[in-house]
Scaffold this active site. Structure first.
Site, short mmCIF file in Angstrom:
data_model
loop_
_atom_site.label_atom_id
_atom_site.label_comp_id
_atom_site.label_asym_id
_atom_site.label_seq_id
_atom_site.Cartn_x
_atom_site.Cartn_y
_atom_site.Cartn_z
N GLU A 129 -3.93 -1.94 -16.91
CA GLU A 129 -3.79 -1.93 -18.36
C GLU A 129 -4.77 -2.91 -19.01
O GLU A 129 -5.17 -3.90 -18.40
CB GLU A 129 -2.37 -2.34 -18.74
CG GLU A 129 -1.28 -1.42 -18.21
CD GLU A 129 -1.07 -0.18 -19.08
OE1 GLU A 129 -2.04 0.27 -19.72
OE2 GLU A 129 0.06 0.33 -19.11
N ASN A 132 -5.21 4.31 -23.78
CA ASN A 132 -5.71 2.95 -24.00
C ASN A 132 -6.79 2.58 -22.98
O ASN A 132 -7.10 1.41 -22.79
CB ASN A 132 -4.56 1.94 -23.94
CG ASN A 132 -3.90 1.88 -22.56
OD1 ASN A 132 -4.30 2.60 -21.65
ND2 ASN A 132 -2.90 1.03 -22.41
N ASP A 190 -1.53 5.20 -7.59
CA ASP A 190 -0.46 4.34 -8.08
C ASP A 190 0.90 4.99 -7.84
O ASP A 190 0.99 6.18 -7.52
CB ASP A 190 -0.66 4.01 -9.57
CG ASP A 190 -1.06 5.22 -10.41
OD1 ASP A 190 -0.82 6.36 -9.97
OD2 ASP A 190 -1.61 5.02 -11.51
N HIS A 211 -6.66 2.82 -19.74
CA HIS A 211 -6.27 2.31 -18.42
C HIS A 211 -6.68 3.32 -17.35
O HIS A 211 -6.80 4.52 -17.61
CB HIS A 211 -4.77 1.98 -18.35
CG HIS A 211 -3.82 3.12 -18.31
ND1 HIS A 211 -2.87 3.34 -19.28
CD2 HIS A 211 -3.64 4.12 -17.41
CE1 HIS A 211 -2.14 4.40 -18.96
NE2 HIS A 211 -2.60 4.91 -17.84
C1 GLP Z 1 -0.81 7.50 -16.13
C2 GLP Z 1 -1.38 7.22 -14.72
C3 GLP Z 1 -2.87 7.31 -14.70
C4 GLP Z 1 -3.27 8.53 -15.49
C5 GLP Z 1 -3.00 8.30 -16.94
C6 GLP Z 1 -3.25 9.49 -17.83
O1 GLP Z 1 -0.03 6.47 -16.63
N1 GLP Z 1 -0.97 5.98 -14.12
O2 GLP Z 1 -3.34 7.34 -13.36
O3 GLP Z 1 -4.65 8.79 -15.33
O4 GLP Z 1 -1.73 7.72 -17.16
O5 GLP Z 1 -2.22 10.42 -17.77
P1 GLP Z 1 -2.34 11.87 -18.38
O6 GLP Z 1 -3.30 12.60 -17.52
O7 GLP Z 1 -0.96 12.42 -18.31
O8 GLP Z 1 -2.83 11.71 -19.77
#
Ligand code: GLP
Length: 246
Positions: free
Chosen positions: A143, A136, A67, A138
């Site tokens: 989402e 959450n 992403d 995702h």
């Molecule tokens: C972000 C990314 C995801 C990631 C997630 C967790 O928003 N778009 O690809 O896996 O949130 O992030 P973190 O590893 O900082 O908890």
């Protein structure tokens, strides 16, 4: 889903780093799907170390990131591309032409997403998709909601997701874009193998629902239950809501 619970974040990163280095040793042209976020920071550090020690070769590897924020200009320090350059790409022998990103500045996001899906298909599909997970549940920027978009698409970010990305913007949540381009859950599920890495107690509820709950678009990562080759690598904290955790 195969669930692997290890002691801490370091051990979890080691398990996933070994998956990547083993995949590249078996198939140098492995197509990797890569995540950003705090979770894979240690994983990328281990891959940098492995490269420096001559234990892994990225010369023929191909990467597709999951992403990218919409509307951030190239070179902006909060782009996921900048994150990947800082943590991995600038330190290993990945050819720039084999590195793929959704273009968050694309004038026509629909056309950009079609281009990305075609590029993945042309590369032969993703061999090994590494995922993080949001609090959450995702994955990528898919989402929770009444429905999910299967293919790459322009996604609207939940307030909580924007808050958890605020660190990239010096803590200023208002600066976090409201939209991003993301692989869809279908894009992710077309990968041959998937590894979901989650660490810390903040992910425990999401992991509980992902692994033990029903398959529902309200818990996007639960759709991974539909795939035949998913390994969920957890530290003890992230596994703390699983009955199977000891
Ligand atoms: C972000 C990314 C995801 C990631 C997630 C967790 O928003 N778009 O690809 O896996 O949130 O992030 P973190 O590893 O900082 O908890």
């Amino acid at each position: 889903m195969r669930v692997r619970i290890v002691k801490d974040e370091e051990a979890a990163a080691r398990v996933v780093a070994a998956r990547v280095t083993t995949a590249l040793a078996a198939k140098p042209a492995t197509v990797l799907g890569l995540p950003t976020g705090r979770t894979p920071v240690r994983l990328y550090a281990l891959l940098r170390q492995a490269f420096a020690a001559g234990r892994v070769d990225f010369a023929k590897a191909v990467t597709f990131n999951l992403d990218e924020f919409a509307g951030l200009p190239a070179g902006h320090p909060a782009t996921y591309r900048a994150f990947m350059e800082a943590h991995l790409f600038d330190h290993v022998n990945l050819a720039p032409r084999r590195i793929h990103f959704l273009d968050g500045m694309a004038k026509d996001p629909v056309a950009e997403c079609v281009r990305y899906e075609k590029a993945i298909a042309r590369a032969g599909g993703i061999d090994l998709q590494i995922l993080g997970i949001g609090a959450n549940a995702h994955i990528g920027f898919n989402e929770p909601g009444a429905g999910l978009v299967a293919d790459s698409h322009l996604a609207r970010l939940e307030p909580g997701t924007r808050r958890s990305n605020a660190d990239l913007f010096d803590g200023n949540v208002k600066a976090v874009p409201r939209e991003a381009l993301s692989m869809g859950v279908g894009t992710i599920l077309r990968s041959r193998s998937i590894v979901l890495l989650a660490t810390g107690v903040g992910k425990a509820n999401a992991i509980g629902a992902t692994v033990l709950g029903p398959v529902t678009t309200r818990v996007p990562a639960s759709l991974l239950q539909l795939h035949g080759d998913v390994e969920v690598v957890l530290d003890e904290a992230a596994a703390s809501k699983l009955a199977m955790a000891v």
